[in-house]
Design a protein around this motif. Sequence first.
Motif, PDB file in Angstrom:
ATOM      1  N   ASP A  43      75.425  71.596  75.736  1.00 41.96           N
ATOM      2  CA  ASP A  43      75.864  70.747  74.630  1.00 41.96           C
ATOM      3  C   ASP A  43      75.937  71.445  73.287  1.00 41.96           C
ATOM      4  N   ALA A  59      85.531  62.949  75.134  1.00 40.25           N
ATOM      5  CA  ALA A  59      84.367  63.299  75.942  1.00 40.25           C
ATOM      6  C   ALA A  59      83.088  63.218  75.113  1.00 40.25           C
ATOM      7  N   ARG A 110      82.579  61.338  72.431  1.00 38.58           N
ATOM      8  CA  ARG A 110      82.294  59.935  72.147  1.00 38.58           C
ATOM      9  C   ARG A 110      81.696  59.233  73.361  1.00 38.58           C
ATOM     10  N   ALA A 111      82.186  59.595  74.541  1.00 40.27           N
ATOM     11  CA  ALA A 111      81.635  58.988  75.755  1.00 40.27           C
ATOM     12  C   ALA A 111      80.214  59.465  76.007  1.00 40.27           C
ATOM     13  N   ARG A 112      79.952  60.727  75.728  1.00 39.43           N
ATOM     14  CA  ARG A 112      78.638  61.297  76.035  1.00 39.43           C
ATOM     15  C   ARG A 112      77.538  60.663  75.200  1.00 39.43           C
ATOM     16  N   ARG A 140      77.316  57.731  74.273  1.00 38.77           N
ATOM     17  CA  ARG A 140      77.066  56.367  74.713  1.00 38.77           C
ATOM     18  C   ARG A 140      76.401  56.313  76.084  1.00 38.77           C
ATOM     19  N   GLU A 141      76.097  57.475  76.645  1.00 40.46           N
ATOM     20  CA  GLU A 141      75.388  57.480  77.915  1.00 40.46           C
ATOM     21  C   GLU A 141      73.992  56.905  77.717  1.00 40.46           C
ATOM     22  N   HIS A 142      73.473  56.312  78.774  1.00 36.50           N
ATOM     23  CA  HIS A 142      72.215  55.557  78.673  1.00 36.50           C
ATOM     24  C   HIS A 142      71.081  56.374  78.060  1.00 36.50           C
ATOM     25  N   GLY A 143      70.954  57.632  78.437  1.00 36.71           N
ATOM     26  CA  GLY A 143      69.822  58.413  77.972  1.00 36.71           C
ATOM     27  C   GLY A 143      69.924  58.861  76.528  1.00 36.71           C
ATOM     28  N   ALA A 144      71.104  58.723  75.909  1.00 37.91           N
ATOM     29  CA  ALA A 144      71.291  59.260  74.565  1.00 37.91           C
ATOM     30  C   ALA A 144      71.656  58.221  73.528  1.00 37.91           C
ATOM     31  N   VAL A 145      72.139  57.068  73.958  1.00 36.07           N
ATOM     32  CA  VAL A 145      72.764  56.154  73.011  1.00 36.07           C
ATOM     33  C   VAL A 145      71.799  55.648  71.942  1.00 36.07           C
ATOM     34  N   GLU A 205      71.121  58.416  69.347  1.00 36.01           N
ATOM     35  CA  GLU A 205      72.332  58.600  68.554  1.00 36.01           C
ATOM     36  C   GLU A 205      72.499  57.463  67.549  1.00 36.01           C
TER      37      GLU A 205
END
Length: 311
Positions: A174, A187, A189-191, A193-198, A201
């Motif tokens: 990353d 990609a 923006r999608a990353r 919003r992943e469960h482990g990071a949202v 962020e």
Amino acid sequence: MTAYDVIVLAGGAAKRLGGADKPGVRVGGRALLDRVLAACDGGARTVVVGDRRATARPVLWTREVPQGGGPLAALGAGLKLTTAEYVLVLSADLPFLGPGTVDALLAAAGEPGSEGALCTDPAGRDQPLVAAYRAEPLRRELALIATEYGSLAGLPLRILTAELELARIDVGPDAAFDCDTWDDIAAARARIREHGAVLDEWITSVKNELGIELDVDTGVLLDLARDAAHGVARPAAPLTTFLVGYAAARASAGAGPDEAAAAVAEASRKATALALRWEAEAAESADSAGQGGDAAGGAKPDVGREGTGTS
């Protein structure tokens, strides 16, 4: 901590983005440039090479000559405004750059015999715009290149890095991820919003938007919201966390970030204990109702039968 200055290159043409203002493109609600600036806020001086714009923190501005002269010319222009022994050099399109990467680069650049350190991407390619350099050899080599070629304009960065003794560090996929295309932007923006990071962020973005610097235990606040929703009522969760924040702000007025974080923790503890007491009382009432007793667990009083005169 190693004293360093920062140079952020933000003046590219962004041809693969159709000429869009790439440093201003938002990922997670924050401009790419602001995300990079947040990762290196420990620098003594930050120089951005590019067009002036609003930024989340103060910076110095400059432009390469000629404009559009490429990364080596931009680096030379930025370097003229720095004074520290070490220079962190970054592109403005690194959405996942973090302080840990900055620290790792500076540590590797400070090793004996090293003239700098740069990241490598997952394919093993050097990333000279995710790097830390010793300023003196950087100035030396740029001067030699300018003398040899007549100027720095239009020259690739590999001409510079080939002449320096650089350490390579792998900080994961990353840190060196850059946004050259709209697919890259999507990609990124999608990353986030992943469960482990949202949540991380989002909290970081909110703090940035509100202009606050406060490290709090988000787990404590989430537990508080859960207990308030379960033990009182669902709308109690956001209202309670708001009141905790307000109480913590009053209790720590004029104090530093550590005291403010402690005030949040203490207010959360008190509010959680209150919510649990409410839950316990509701459970007691439910139990006593099911057993035909009063809220204290005793028998219901005999109110007598109408017309008997008993009480």
